[in-house]
Motif scaffolding. Structure first.
Motif, PDB file in Angstrom:
ATOM      1  N   UNK A   2      33.701 -31.305  -7.654  1.00  0.00           N
ATOM      2  CA  UNK A   2      35.037 -31.731  -7.220  1.00  0.00           C
ATOM      3  C   UNK A   2      34.942 -32.606  -5.963  1.00  0.00           C
ATOM      4  N   UNK A   3      35.765 -33.594  -5.855  1.00  0.00           N
ATOM      5  CA  UNK A   3      35.847 -34.539  -4.732  1.00  0.00           C
ATOM      6  C   UNK A   3      34.704 -35.556  -4.693  1.00  0.00           C
ATOM      7  N   UNK A   4      33.816 -35.539  -5.689  1.00  0.00           N
ATOM      8  CA  UNK A   4      32.844 -36.636  -5.818  1.00  0.00           C
ATOM      9  C   UNK A   4      33.589 -37.766  -6.530  1.00  0.00           C
ATOM     10  N   UNK A   5      33.968 -38.810  -5.779  1.00  0.00           N
ATOM     11  CA  UNK A   5      34.853 -39.818  -6.368  1.00  0.00           C
ATOM     12  C   UNK A   5      34.131 -41.082  -6.815  1.00  0.00           C
ATOM     13  N   UNK A   6      32.949 -41.300  -6.257  1.00  0.00           N
ATOM     14  CA  UNK A   6      32.279 -42.572  -6.496  1.00  0.00           C
ATOM     15  C   UNK A   6      30.777 -42.317  -6.419  1.00  0.00           C
ATOM     16  N   UNK A   7      30.071 -42.649  -7.493  1.00  0.00           N
ATOM     17  CA  UNK A   7      28.637 -42.324  -7.547  1.00  0.00           C
ATOM     18  C   UNK A   7      27.853 -43.553  -7.999  1.00  0.00           C
ATOM     19  N   UNK A   8      26.824 -43.885  -7.238  1.00  0.00           N
ATOM     20  CA  UNK A   8      25.918 -44.955  -7.646  1.00  0.00           C
ATOM     21  C   UNK A   8      24.618 -44.329  -8.147  1.00  0.00           C
ATOM     22  N   UNK A   9      24.216 -44.698  -9.362  1.00  0.00           N
ATOM     23  CA  UNK A   9      22.940 -44.245  -9.904  1.00  0.00           C
ATOM     24  C   UNK A   9      21.917 -45.345  -9.637  1.00  0.00           C
ATOM     25  N   UNK A  10      20.873 -45.025  -8.909  1.00  0.00           N
ATOM     26  CA  UNK A  10      19.893 -46.033  -8.510  1.00  0.00           C
ATOM     27  C   UNK A  10      18.697 -46.053  -9.447  1.00  0.00           C
ATOM     28  N   UNK A  11      18.033 -47.216  -9.508  1.00  0.00           N
ATOM     29  CA  UNK A  11      16.877 -47.361 -10.412  1.00  0.00           C
ATOM     30  C   UNK A  11      15.764 -46.368 -10.069  1.00  0.00           C
ATOM     31  N   UNK A  12      15.674 -45.958  -8.806  1.00  0.00           N
ATOM     32  CA  UNK A  12      14.645 -44.985  -8.412  1.00  0.00           C
ATOM     33  C   UNK A  12      14.952 -43.568  -8.869  1.00  0.00           C
ATOM     34  N   UNK A  13      16.139 -43.332  -9.455  1.00  0.00           N
ATOM     35  CA  UNK A  13      16.466 -42.008  -9.987  1.00  0.00           C
ATOM     36  C   UNK A  13      17.473 -41.238  -9.153  1.00  0.00           C
ATOM     37  N   UNK A  14      17.649 -41.622  -7.883  1.00  0.00           N
ATOM     38  CA  UNK A  14      18.604 -40.880  -7.054  1.00  0.00           C
ATOM     39  C   UNK A  14      20.040 -41.290  -7.354  1.00  0.00           C
ATOM     40  N   UNK A  15      20.955 -40.385  -7.010  1.00  0.00           N
ATOM     41  CA  UNK A  15      22.378 -40.704  -7.045  1.00  0.00           C
ATOM     42  C   UNK A  15      22.886 -40.732  -5.608  1.00  0.00           C
ATOM     43  N   UNK A  16      23.732 -41.696  -5.311  1.00  0.00           N
ATOM     44  CA  UNK A  16      24.372 -41.768  -4.001  1.00  0.00           C
ATOM     45  C   UNK A  16      25.831 -41.401  -4.235  1.00  0.00           C
ATOM     46  N   UNK A  17      26.245 -40.294  -3.645  1.00  0.00           N
ATOM     47  CA  UNK A  17      27.548 -39.708  -3.985  1.00  0.00           C
ATOM     48  C   UNK A  17      28.503 -39.803  -2.804  1.00  0.00           C
ATOM     49  N   UNK A  18      29.663 -40.399  -3.035  1.00  0.00           N
ATOM     50  CA  UNK A  18      30.721 -40.394  -2.024  1.00  0.00           C
ATOM     51  C   UNK A  18      31.668 -39.247  -2.351  1.00  0.00           C
ATOM     52  N   UNK A  19      31.700 -38.275  -1.440  1.00  0.00           N
ATOM     53  CA  UNK A  19      32.544 -37.091  -1.608  1.00  0.00           C
ATOM     54  C   UNK A  19      33.609 -37.160  -0.520  1.00  0.00           C
ATOM     55  N   UNK A  20      34.867 -37.049  -0.901  1.00  0.00           N
ATOM     56  CA  UNK A  20      35.938 -37.216   0.093  1.00  0.00           C
ATOM     57  C   UNK A  20      37.157 -36.364  -0.288  1.00  0.00           C
ATOM     58  N   UNK A  21      37.168 -35.089   0.178  1.00  0.00           N
ATOM     59  CA  UNK A  21      38.253 -34.171  -0.220  1.00  0.00           C
ATOM     60  C   UNK A  21      39.644 -34.684   0.131  1.00  0.00           C
ATOM     61  N   UNK A  22      39.807 -35.314   1.304  1.00  0.00           N
ATOM     62  CA  UNK A  22      41.153 -35.708   1.711  1.00  0.00           C
ATOM     63  C   UNK A  22      41.517 -37.131   1.257  1.00  0.00           C
ATOM     64  N   UNK A  23      40.536 -37.865   0.789  1.00  0.00           N
ATOM     65  CA  UNK A  23      40.744 -39.201   0.210  1.00  0.00           C
ATOM     66  C   UNK A  23      41.420 -40.196   1.150  1.00  0.00           C
ATOM     67  N   UNK A  24      41.047 -40.164   2.436  1.00  0.00           N
ATOM     68  CA  UNK A  24      41.504 -41.222   3.345  1.00  0.00           C
ATOM     69  C   UNK A  24      40.473 -42.348   3.417  1.00  0.00           C
ATOM     70  N   UNK A  25      39.394 -42.179   2.664  1.00  0.00           N
ATOM     71  CA  UNK A  25      38.336 -43.191   2.665  1.00  0.00           C
ATOM     72  C   UNK A  25      38.751 -44.426   1.884  1.00  0.00           C
TER      73      UNK A  25
END
Ligand SMILES: [Zn+2]
Length: 279
Positions: free
Chosen positions: A91-114
């Motif tokens: 929950x609150x993971x709103x935007x995720x980048x999947x990188x070629x190296x295998x990692x995910x970069x996750x933007x988590x923002x419960x209040x969504x002021x981002x």
């Protein structure tokens, strides 16, 4: 709320992990945060490569090799966390980048002021998010003379003036109190009346408190990434911020009769200062 040192710390953590990576997949999991995700975001990001990571004020800038810049603001509660390939969105993971190296970069923002935006690199300085911004406090564009020129004739209290993004970016409530203490300036003094020597000291103090905070934040980003926990960005000891009633550390050192840190409200926020050594 993350302030400039925390955002700088996040950028420094992102840089080595992101630069050179291809974005295999961009997962945009809702239509908006503080405002809608830009149109065409997914298409622009997917199969682009990350060329660099930078910062302007409290915006994270992810430079892509296709001429666009992915702009991220963490708002009040946003966090960016690295996760392994197998990670399932929470929950609150709103935007995720999947990188070629295998990692995910996750933007988590419960209040969504981002905020997430996409801007052509050539239009960055003139974009509505950036056009009005004053100099970066840690750059050579910010100095005593630059600050003195910006404060000239202003009747606003000096504390509010240095928190004004048109004058200098990224000086939030905590660092404004700390820098004014360091420079020995009464936070309520009209900005245009602060003597030149003290303005010089203030510009230097702003750089110093921000650099100290960045150094302190650097060590906890590692915890942040390892544990993915809710820990604060850093535990920093403040000289005056949130120290109402405590003995002033400078008066105490000087062996004078103890003055206590006072609190006043300016612009709806608390300011902390020593009534004896900030004049
Ligand atoms: Zn004092």
């Amino acid at each position: 709320m993350p302030e400039l040192p925390e955002v700088e710390t996040v950028c420094r953590g992102l840089k080595p992990a992101l630069v050179g990576q291809e974005i295999v997949k961009a997962d945009v999991r809702r239509k908006d945060l503080r405002r809608p995700f830009p149109r065409g975001l997914k298409a622009c990001l997917e199969s682009s490569r990350i060329a660099g990571v930078g910062r302007r004020a409290k915006y994270i800038l992810v430079h892509l090799d296709n001429g666009f810049v992915l702009v991220i603001h963490l708002g009040m509660s946003g966090r960016i966390v690295f996760q392994p390939h197998s990670y399932k969105p929470q929950p609150h993971d709103h935007f995720i980048l999947h990188l070629s190296g295998g990692q995910q970069v996750v933007l988590n923002d419960p209040r969504r002021f981002g905020l997430v935006d996409l801007v052509p690199a050539a239009e960055l300085d003139s974009h509505q998010l950036f056009a009005h911004l004053g100099p970066e406090p840690l750059s050579d564009c910010f100095s005593g003379p630059v600050l003195a020129a910006a404060l000239q004739g202003r009747k606003t209290a000096i504390k509010l003036a240095i928190m004004d993004q048109h004058i200098v970016v990224g000086v939030g409530n905590i660092y404004a109190s700390e820098a004014l203490f360091m420079a020995g300036i009464d936070p309520a003094m009209p900005a245009g009346e602060v003597e030149t020597k003290k303005v010089e000291a203030l510009a230097a103090a702003i750089k110093k408190v921000l650099q100290q905070a960045i150094r302190a934040g650097g060590s906890t980003l590692r915890d942040h990434r390892q544990t993915n926990g809710e820990r604060g960005y850093f535990q920093h000891h403040f000289m005056v911020y949130d120290q109402e009633g405590a003995p002033c550390p400078r008066c105490r050192r000087a062996g004078r009769k103890k003055a206590r840190i006072a609190r006043i409200i300016q612009g709806g926020r608390s300011s902390f200062y020593c009534p004896r050594c900030q004049i």
